[in-house]
Scaffold this active site. Sequence first.
Site, mmCIF file in Angstrom:
data_model
loop_
_atom_site.group_PDB
_atom_site.id
_atom_site.type_symbol
_atom_site.label_atom_id
_atom_site.label_comp_id
_atom_site.label_asym_id
_atom_site.label_seq_id
_atom_site.Cartn_x
_atom_site.Cartn_y
_atom_site.Cartn_z
ATOM 1 C CG ASN A 1 -1.925 1.094 1.234
ATOM 2 O OD1 ASN A 1 -1.604 2.240 0.970
ATOM 3 N ND2 ASN A 1 -3.160 0.763 1.545
ATOM 4 C CG HIS B 1 0.545 6.255 4.992
ATOM 5 N ND1 HIS B 1 -0.348 7.242 5.356
ATOM 6 C CD2 HIS B 1 -0.026 5.086 5.356
ATOM 7 C CE1 HIS B 1 -1.396 6.687 5.950
ATOM 8 N NE2 HIS B 1 -1.226 5.385 5.960
ATOM 9 C CG HIS C 1 -8.271 3.902 1.183
ATOM 10 N ND1 HIS C 1 -8.441 3.705 2.528
ATOM 11 C CD2 HIS C 1 -9.485 4.286 0.701
ATOM 12 C CE1 HIS C 1 -9.700 3.971 2.857
ATOM 13 N NE2 HIS C 1 -10.345 4.339 1.761
ATOM 14 N NE ARG D 1 -8.480 7.095 4.676
ATOM 15 C CZ ARG D 1 -9.297 6.737 5.665
ATOM 16 N NH1 ARG D 1 -10.456 7.376 5.823
ATOM 17 N NH2 ARG D 1 -8.980 5.768 6.500
ATOM 18 N NE ARG E 1 -8.040 10.870 5.822
ATOM 19 C CZ ARG E 1 -8.546 10.388 6.969
ATOM 20 N NH1 ARG E 1 -7.769 9.673 7.783
ATOM 21 N NH2 ARG E 1 -9.795 10.618 7.294
ATOM 22 C CD GLU F 1 -7.149 -0.736 1.139
ATOM 23 O OE1 GLU F 1 -7.002 0.385 1.693
ATOM 24 O OE2 GLU F 1 -6.749 -1.788 1.639
ATOM 25 C CB THR G 1 -9.427 1.219 7.755
ATOM 26 O OG1 THR G 1 -9.257 1.967 6.545
ATOM 27 C CG2 THR G 1 -10.722 0.445 7.692
ATOM 28 C CD GLU H 1 -6.789 -6.627 2.800
ATOM 29 O OE1 GLU H 1 -5.924 -5.983 3.431
ATOM 30 O OE2 GLU H 1 -7.040 -6.441 1.605
ATOM 31 C CG HIS I 1 -5.234 -2.204 9.539
ATOM 32 N ND1 HIS I 1 -5.488 -1.236 8.591
ATOM 33 C CD2 HIS I 1 -5.254 -1.566 10.727
ATOM 34 C CE1 HIS I 1 -5.675 -0.062 9.185
ATOM 35 N NE2 HIS I 1 -5.538 -0.247 10.484
#
Length: 244
Positions: free
Chosen positions: A7, A10, A43, A45, A49, A70, A101, A151, A194
């Site tokens: 992922n 970030h 992801h 969003r 963000r 995502e 999440t 998942e 996660h």
Amino acid sequence: MLRLGVNIDHVATIRNARGTPWPDPMRAAKLVEEAGADGITAHLREDRRHIADADIDALMEGLRLPLNLEMAATAEMQTIALRHKPHAICLVPEKREERTTEGGLDVAGNDNALAHYITPLREAGSRVSMFIGAQPDQIRASARIGAAVVELHTGAYADYDTEGRIAERDAELAAIREGAALAASLGLEVHAGHGLTFDNVGPIAAIPEIRELNIGHFLIAESVFIGLPAAIREMRRRMDEARG
């Protein structure tokens, strides 16, 4: 072999902190490819963000690896997904005030709406995944509505491990094991993710029914110190070691 999806959200978080073009999530995705990962997760969003619409455009155009998009189960996100038709779509719960999440999607409580929601996504050729806790009712509901993948949320397991709450960690791990076995018995492909790190990934990677781990924040954080390719290679080594 147990697959590793990375992922890159970030990387975009760091970029957006200064409003500059750097660091570029697409450049990170290329490094992930070169380091031997099996997929990219991003992801998008509702509040944008971190990952932006332009990032999804670039990833769809420039990636060789499959993209796992995502997203929340909203009309806006469905439109975006149908335009891009990514390899995989993972539906996640989303609250604007949360840092990350916080739990799994309530598929059992919204099975009729979600069944209708995912139908056009499936017909467009995307593999649809439900990001859920390991509760049996959520797993059975995911199979019932026609999801291809679940998942399993490993956040509580990871938090208990970090906090040294061993009994609760072990109970959560047992629930994930049982959930993975149930999901596989229902014909679902099982992924997990996660909060996974070098130190806690082993017991999750060792669960035989799990086919893919999706890991992001820790790998991006570790890359500050050792570089992204090295972080990915070390995570892969630990996953392979745990799988035996």
